[in-house]
Design a protein around this motif. Structure first.
Motif, PDB file in Angstrom:
ATOM      1  N   PHE A  46       4.481  33.966 -96.545  1.00 16.84           N
ATOM      2  CA  PHE A  46       5.911  34.267 -96.588  1.00 16.84           C
ATOM      3  C   PHE A  46       6.270  35.071 -97.835  1.00 16.84           C
ATOM      4  O   PHE A  46       7.175  35.903 -97.806  1.00 16.84           O
ATOM      5  N   ALA A  47       5.576  34.830 -98.948  1.00 16.85           N
ATOM      6  CA  ALA A  47       5.822  35.610-100.165  1.00 16.85           C
ATOM      7  C   ALA A  47       5.491  37.078 -99.938  1.00 16.85           C
ATOM      8  O   ALA A  47       6.239  37.967-100.341  1.00 16.85           O
ATOM      9  N   LEU A  48       4.378  37.326 -99.268  1.00 20.86           N
ATOM     10  CA  LEU A  48       3.993  38.716 -98.991  1.00 20.86           C
ATOM     11  C   LEU A  48       4.960  39.357 -98.015  1.00 20.86           C
ATOM     12  O   LEU A  48       5.346  40.519 -98.173  1.00 20.86           O
ATOM     13  N   LEU A  49       5.383  38.615 -97.019  1.00 24.73           N
ATOM     14  CA  LEU A  49       6.312  39.151 -96.027  1.00 24.73           C
ATOM     15  C   LEU A  49       7.674  39.451 -96.652  1.00 24.73           C
ATOM     16  O   LEU A  49       8.248  40.523 -96.428  1.00 24.73           O
ATOM     17  N   THR A  50       8.188  38.541 -97.447  1.00 23.84           N
ATOM     18  CA  THR A  50       9.508  38.756 -98.040  1.00 23.84           C
ATOM     19  C   THR A  50       9.484  39.765 -99.176  1.00 23.84           C
ATOM     20  O   THR A  50      10.534  40.255 -99.583  1.00 23.84           O
ATOM     21  N   ALA A  51       8.308  40.096 -99.692  1.00 21.27           N
ATOM     22  CA  ALA A  51       8.219  41.118-100.736  1.00 21.27           C
ATOM     23  C   ALA A  51       8.690  42.467-100.218  1.00 21.27           C
ATOM     24  O   ALA A  51       9.170  43.296-100.991  1.00 21.27           O
ATOM     25  N   PHE A  52       8.598  42.690 -98.925  1.00 24.39           N
ATOM     26  CA  PHE A  52       9.021  43.957 -98.340  1.00 24.39           C
ATOM     27  C   PHE A  52      10.495  43.955 -97.960  1.00 24.39           C
ATOM     28  O   PHE A  52      11.119  45.015 -97.935  1.00 24.39           O
ATOM     29  N   PHE A  53      11.060  42.807 -97.641  1.00 25.87           N
ATOM     30  CA  PHE A  53      12.410  42.760 -97.105  1.00 25.87           C
ATOM     31  C   PHE A  53      13.434  42.167 -98.069  1.00 25.87           C
ATOM     32  O   PHE A  53      14.567  42.598 -98.103  1.00 25.87           O
ATOM     33  N   PHE A  54      13.051  41.145 -98.816  1.00 23.99           N
ATOM     34  CA  PHE A  54      13.961  40.489 -99.749  1.00 23.99           C
ATOM     35  C   PHE A  54      13.144  40.051-100.953  1.00 23.99           C
ATOM     36  O   PHE A  54      12.730  38.903-101.069  1.00 23.99           O
ATOM     37  N   TYR A  55      12.888  41.008-101.844  1.00 16.12           N
ATOM     38  CA  TYR A  55      11.908  40.778-102.896  1.00 16.12           C
ATOM     39  C   TYR A  55      12.264  39.687-103.907  1.00 16.12           C
ATOM     40  O   TYR A  55      11.347  39.093-104.459  1.00 16.12           O
ATOM     41  N   PRO A  56      13.529  39.352-104.186  1.00 15.57           N
ATOM     42  CA  PRO A  56      13.736  38.215-105.096  1.00 15.57           C
ATOM     43  C   PRO A  56      13.161  36.903-104.543  1.00 15.57           C
ATOM     44  O   PRO A  56      12.610  36.102-105.282  1.00 15.57           O
ATOM     45  N   LEU A  57      13.268  36.712-103.233  1.00  7.71           N
ATOM     46  CA  LEU A  57      12.670  35.521-102.628  1.00  7.71           C
ATOM     47  C   LEU A  57      11.145  35.604-102.668  1.00  7.71           C
ATOM     48  O   LEU A  57      10.466  34.588-102.808  1.00  7.71           O
ATOM     49  N   GLY A  58      10.612  36.814-102.583  1.00 10.78           N
ATOM     50  CA  GLY A  58       9.165  36.990-102.697  1.00 10.78           C
ATOM     51  C   GLY A  58       8.632  36.535-104.045  1.00 10.78           C
ATOM     52  O   GLY A  58       7.530  36.001-104.131  1.00 10.78           O
ATOM     53  N   LEU A  59       9.420  36.754-105.100  1.00  7.75           N
ATOM     54  CA  LEU A  59       9.012  36.273-106.427  1.00  7.75           C
ATOM     55  C   LEU A  59       8.901  34.754-106.446  1.00  7.75           C
ATOM     56  O   LEU A  59       7.903  34.187-106.905  1.00  7.75           O
ATOM     57  N   VAL A  60       9.906  34.093-105.927  1.00  4.28           N
ATOM     58  CA  VAL A  60       9.938  32.625-105.938  1.00  4.28           C
ATOM     59  C   VAL A  60       8.816  32.052-105.072  1.00  4.28           C
ATOM     60  O   VAL A  60       8.090  31.144-105.494  1.00  4.28           O
ATOM     61  N   LEU A  61       8.657  32.598-103.872  1.00  2.00           N
ATOM     62  CA  LEU A  61       7.614  32.084-102.978  1.00  2.00           C
ATOM     63  C   LEU A  61       6.215  32.396-103.512  1.00  2.00           C
ATOM     64  O   LEU A  61       5.286  31.612-103.316  1.00  2.00           O
TER      65      LEU A  61
END
Length: 159
Positions: A46-61
């Protein structure tokens, strides 16, 4: 009860029901260690997936995947077991964390241009107004990023 060679003395103790462990085999991880490894894998994905669409959440995940993955590996090592998915979760979490951090850094670097462009687009009523926003802000972004003139034109709908 006849005692024949090869017959089990008690039910459940036959050789077909209890395989001999081979040298080098580790007992499978059970319970929380196994679940923690899989949890790290899901968080990393999920961190890798959200890095493309909603990167602040990608940092947390990404950080969560790293922490949980390393804890799962440490717990598995202490229990002489394995934590399936922990290493993959660490790898995916690292990739998501790096991509998200690069996105945050790029957004911070281009903040004035991007916020001005978004404000201009929100005030635009027609396609001509949107084209005016592009012609005003894209050269500023190209100059700041040291890109050739006109290279941002193909990314107009992306921003």
């Amino acid at each position: 009860m006849s005692e024949q060679p090869g017959s089990p003395a008690r039910p459940g103790e036959g050789p077909e029901e209890r395989p001999e462990p081979r040298p080098g085999d580790r007992p499978p991880a059970r319970g929380p260690v196994e679940r923690t490894g899989w949890r790290a894998l899901w968080l990393g994905g999920f961190a890798l997936l959200t890095a493309f669409f909603f990167y602040p959440l990608g940092l947390v995940l990404g950080v969560a995947a790293l922490v949980i993955g390393f804890r799962a590996r440490r717990a598995a090592r202490a229990a002489h077991g394995i934590a399936p998915g922990a290493v993959a979760g660490i790898a995916l979490g690292t990739a998501g964390l790096v991509l998200s951090a690069m996105s945050v850094a790029l957004t911070a670097y281009l903040w004035t241009e991007l916020s001005g462009y978004q404000t201009c687009l929100s005030d635009a009523n027609t396609h001509t107004d949107k084209d005016t926003c592009r012609t005003r802000y894209f050269p500023k972004i190209e100059k700041k990023m040291h890109l050739p003139a006109g290279s941002m034109d193909r990314y107009g709908d992306f921003l």
